[in-house]
Design an enzyme around this catalytic site. Structure first.
Site, PDB file in Angstrom:
ATOM      1  CG  HIS A  20     -72.634  20.401 -22.690  1.00 44.06           C
ATOM      2  ND1 HIS A  20     -72.068  20.759 -23.900  1.00 44.06           N
ATOM      3  CD2 HIS A  20     -71.844  20.982 -21.741  1.00 44.06           C
ATOM      4  CE1 HIS A  20     -71.005  21.513 -23.682  1.00 44.06           C
ATOM      5  NE2 HIS A  20     -70.854  21.665 -22.380  1.00 44.06           N
ATOM      6  CD  GLU A  21     -72.566  21.064 -17.898  1.00 40.26           C
ATOM      7  OE1 GLU A  21     -71.545  20.672 -17.292  1.00 40.26           O
ATOM      8  OE2 GLU A  21     -72.577  22.095 -18.598  1.00 40.26           O
ATOM      9  CG  HIS A  46     -68.229  18.725 -19.501  1.00 40.24           C
ATOM     10  ND1 HIS A  46     -67.134  18.853 -20.340  1.00 40.24           N
ATOM     11  CD2 HIS A  46     -69.060  19.752 -19.830  1.00 40.24           C
ATOM     12  CE1 HIS A  46     -67.307  19.887 -21.134  1.00 40.24           C
ATOM     13  NE2 HIS A  46     -68.464  20.441 -20.860  1.00 40.24           N
TER      14      HIS A  46
END
Length: 353
Positions: free
Chosen positions: A27-28, A31
């Site tokens: 997820h990160e 980003h």
């Protein structure tokens, strides 16, 4: 207790925590990559929360591993405060900011889709929504027929074979309304009856579990059928977030039945005893659910930030960074309180179990 016995008890939880960290990392990292591709400066890329355990990186971005494996973040310049840096997040165009914010959740969903597709492609057969045969003790065949394609159950559309399980699980009396396709025509079958049994582990406040008395037709996996089936099951997993929220607000399931990080780790740890394939399906399910939940328009979540960005794009008004930060901070506090309450419930359930 011997070291081997301790290891036997601990290793499933270690595996669960590690896999949970992988989901957060995916997820990160999405980003992070989206920010780099958009020319936005990243100050820190962290896995975990709390005190720093490890830190490295001599250029503009610091990479850290923190003590508590319950989250992570990609800290961008000017994300929550004013910045004069030309590469600050708030100075990027709205499409770039939208791309950066949405990347994490979308990558979680895509990762879940990839896992499911690979697992399905390795199976001898992929499940369909068509009834193949009934068990010897079946009573639902007084209504259903072999060759019926299930379209919906109790009004809930069935996208994949997984939805048939969910539809039957949510029923509370053993009498189910089926919409099927039979001989090329749609046919509504009211009150299809199944054998049931009483159970304290039934879905939500239901007290009965339907005895599944038919089998579904399988098809051999090919490249395209695996992708199609993977996409359908991904949608089914994603939709379950909204079904669960609906059932929560309508009282079909109680607050005590929700699981937080502790309950999730416990579920993943328990799934290790059922084999690698089952474990990976659970991971795919969690990854997709995290992605979808993050897209909900709730302050502090990615969806809340996307919602603000969309409102800004429609109204042409710019919400001050300090006001947006305040909204997200209040939302984060409420979310952390919610997680704490649900986690306390997880602990209670563990001791009860």
């Amino acid at each position: 207790m011997s070291i081997a016995a301790v290891f036997q008890k601990v290793w499933p939880f270690a595996v669960a925590i590690a896999l949970f960290c992988v989901i957060i990392f995916v997820h990160e990292f999405a980003h992070f990559i989206a920010a780099k591709l958009s020319g936005v400066k990243v100050n820190e890329f962290a896995i975990g929360m709390g005190p720093k355990l490890i830190q490295f990186g001599k250029k503009e971005t610091k990479y850290t591993l923190r003590l508590f494996p319950i989250g992570g973040y990609c800290a961008m310049e000017g994300e929550d405060d004013e910045s004069e840096d030309a590469r600050a997040f708030q100075r990027a165009s709205k499409p770039k900011r939208f791309f950066i914010i949405a990347a994490g959740a979308l990558m979680n969903i895509f990762t879940g889709f990839l896992i499911i597709t690979v697992l399905l492609s390795a199976q001898p057969l992929i499940g369909t929504k068509t009834i193949a045969q009934f068990s010897d003790e079946a009573i639902s065949n007084r209504f259903l027929k072999e060759g019926d394609e299930v379209i919906s159950i109790n009004g809930m559309r069935c996208i994949s074979d997984y939805d048939i399980q969910i539809g039957l699980m949510r029923d509370d009396d053993g009498k189910v309304d089926f919409l099927v396709k039979r001989d090329g025509e749609k046919k509504l079958l009211k009150d299809v009856t199944f054998e049931t049994e009483q159970s304290d582990k039934a879905y939500g406040k239901n007290k009965v579990i339907i005895r599944y008395d038919f089998k579904l037709l399988g098809q051999k996996p090919t490249f395209f059928t695996s992708i199609a089936a993977g996409a359908k099951q991904t949608v089914s997993f994603a939709r379950l977030v909204f079904i669960s929220l609906y059932d929560l607000f309508t009282g079909q399931i109680g607050f005590s039945e929700l699981s937080g990080p502790i309950g999730t780790v416990k579920a993943v740890a328990e799934s290790t005893s059922y084999g690698f394939e089952n474990l990976m399906f659970i991971i795919a399910f969690i990854s997709i659910n995290i992605g979808v939940f993050n897209l909900l328009p709730i302050p502090a979540l990615d969806g809340g930030r996307l919602f603000i960005l969309i409102i800004q794009g429609i109204t042409r008004d710019k919400i001050k960074i300090k006001h947006e930060a305040l909204i997200n901070t209040v939302g984060l506090v409420i979310l952390l309180i919610f997680i704490a309450i649900v986690s306390a419930n997880d602990i209670i359930n563990i001791f009860k179990g």
